[in-house]
Design a protein around this motif. Sequence first.
Motif, PDB file in Angstrom:
ATOM      1  N   ALA A   1       0.862  -0.972   0.107  1.00 38.79           N
ATOM      2  CA  ALA A   1       0.203   0.527  -0.381  1.00 38.79           C
ATOM      3  C   ALA A   1       1.059   1.483   0.147  1.00 38.79           C
ATOM      4  N   VAL A   2       0.747   1.955  -1.159  1.00 39.28           N
ATOM      5  CA  VAL A   2       2.046   2.818  -1.463  1.00 39.28           C
ATOM      6  C   VAL A   2       0.776   4.119  -1.417  1.00 39.28           C
ATOM      7  N   PHE A   3       1.575   5.254   0.096  1.00 40.18           N
ATOM      8  CA  PHE A   3       1.228   6.370  -0.067  1.00 40.18           C
ATOM      9  C   PHE A   3       2.421   7.514  -0.148  1.00 40.18           C
ATOM     10  N   ILE A   4       1.602   8.845  -1.597  1.00 43.73           N
ATOM     11  CA  ILE A   4       2.750  10.127  -1.104  1.00 43.73           C
ATOM     12  C   ILE A   4       1.604  11.018  -1.480  1.00 43.73           C
ATOM     13  N   GLY A   5       3.053  11.881  -0.332  1.00 48.68           N
ATOM     14  CA  GLY A   5       2.360  13.163  -0.282  1.00 48.68           C
ATOM     15  C   GLY A   5       1.220  13.072   1.122  1.00 48.68           C
ATOM     16  N   GLY A   6       1.342  11.704   1.673  1.00 45.14           N
ATOM     17  CA  GLY A   6      -0.181  11.647   2.840  1.00 45.14           C
ATOM     18  C   GLY A   6      -1.312  11.207   1.838  1.00 45.14           C
TER      19      GLY A   6
ATOM     20  N   LEU B   1       4.449  13.307  -9.604  1.00 40.59           N
ATOM     21  CA  LEU B   1       4.281  13.387  -8.452  1.00 40.59           C
ATOM     22  C   LEU B   1       4.694  13.184  -7.305  1.00 40.59           C
ATOM     23  N   LEU B   2       6.089  12.774  -7.634  1.00 41.42           N
ATOM     24  CA  LEU B   2       7.350  12.313  -6.148  1.00 41.42           C
ATOM     25  C   LEU B   2       7.758  13.635  -6.475  1.00 41.42           C
TER      26      LEU B   2
ATOM     27  N   ALA C   1       5.152  15.952  -3.797  1.00 44.15           N
ATOM     28  CA  ALA C   1       5.422  15.658  -2.432  1.00 44.15           C
ATOM     29  C   ALA C   1       7.029  15.821  -2.108  1.00 44.15           C
ATOM     30  N   GLY C   2       7.989  16.212  -3.063  1.00 46.13           N
ATOM     31  CA  GLY C   2       9.490  16.215  -2.228  1.00 46.13           C
ATOM     32  C   GLY C   2       9.877  14.914  -1.556  1.00 46.13           C
ATOM     33  N   ALA C   3      10.079  14.038  -2.554  1.00 41.46           N
ATOM     34  CA  ALA C   3      10.436  13.280  -2.155  1.00 41.46           C
ATOM     35  C   ALA C   3      11.544  12.795  -3.577  1.00 41.46           C
ATOM     36  N   LEU C   4      11.450  13.748  -4.484  1.00 43.61           N
ATOM     37  CA  LEU C   4      12.332  14.020  -5.549  1.00 43.61           C
ATOM     38  C   LEU C   4      12.938  15.683  -5.757  1.00 43.61           C
ATOM     39  N   TRP C   5      14.143  15.501  -5.416  1.00 36.84           N
ATOM     40  CA  TRP C   5      14.606  17.506  -6.060  1.00 36.84           C
ATOM     41  C   TRP C   5      14.677  17.383  -7.324  1.00 36.84           C
TER      42      TRP C   5
END
Length: 103
Positions: free
Chosen positions: A68-73, A94-95, A98-102
């Motif tokens: 179960a994957v959540f991205i940005g909550g 999307l990543l 969400a701040g997961a990739l710069w």
Amino acid sequence: MDRVTKLAGQRAVVIFSMSSCCMCHSVMRLFRELGVNPTVVELDEDPRGKEMDKALVRLLGRNPAVPAVFIGGRLVGSTDKVMSLHLSGNLVPLLRNAGALWV
């Protein structure tokens, strides 16, 4: 449900997993290859794992509920949804949002 929601909102990418699940490992590998370091919650290793698994089954409407994957909550879904987003070119944006990739 509260525990799942709380954990999912603490990091950019959170994956609820079972340590023996091959699809979970595939999804985690994809994120790592994209340069994302997801927070992984191994339900079979967490004392409250069964409770969280039941909450995820209710959220996803299917059993098993992992990965179960959540991205940005927000709940993205399971392997099929993540792979669909990736193949359509929508996962990386999307990543980033969400701040997961710069990059």
